[in-house]
Motif scaffolding. Structure first.
Motif, PDB file in Angstrom:
ATOM      1  N   MET A 147       1.105   3.735  -5.805  1.00  0.00           N
ATOM      2  CA  MET A 147       0.128   4.141  -6.803  1.00  0.00           C
ATOM      3  C   MET A 147      -1.264   4.058  -6.202  1.00  0.00           C
TER       4      MET A 147
ATOM      5  N   LYS B 275      -5.183   3.728  -6.548  1.00  0.00           N
ATOM      6  CA  LYS B 275      -6.150   3.204  -7.507  1.00  0.00           C
ATOM      7  C   LYS B 275      -7.470   3.943  -7.331  1.00  0.00           C
ATOM      8  N   LYS B 276      -7.991   4.489  -8.416  1.00  0.00           N
ATOM      9  CA  LYS B 276      -9.267   5.201  -8.360  1.00  0.00           C
ATOM     10  C   LYS B 276     -10.412   4.200  -8.368  1.00  0.00           C
TER      11      LYS B 276
END
Length: 98
Positions: A1, A3-4
């Motif tokens: 995933m 992460k922004k």
């Protein structure tokens, strides 16, 4: 995933600091209202009180300049100390083998 990482402008941060003040210093309530992590707002608040957050009343550009110069001088000192240690070792080596 993935992460922004969000980046916020100084103007936005200054507005958030004002909003925290309007909420009587309640960081958690402000974080919930804005949907931003409480730790992030706490960090901004700490920087603002230290005079390090641009756009706030407490912001002191002279303080920032002094802090930057301090960092630069510390780096220079570290390099000079490392060079001195190398020269000490070289002197000891050549004195031993002369």
């Amino acid at each position: 995933m993935v992460k922004k990482v969000r980046t916020y402008s100084y103007e936005f941060k200054a507005e958030v600091i004002k909003k925290i003040a309007d909420n009587k210093g309640n960081i958690s309530a402000t974080a919930k209202q804005l949907g931003i992590a409480m730790q992030t707002l706490s960090n901004w608040q700490n920087k603002a009180t230290q005079g390090k957050l641009a756009g706030t009343e407490q912001y002191d550009p002279q303080l920032i300049a002094v802090l930057e110069e301090n960092k630069r001088l510390k780096r220079q000192l570290k390099v000079a100390e490392e060079e001195r240690e190398i020269l000490k070792k070289a002197t000891a080596y050549f004195a031993k083998h002369s």
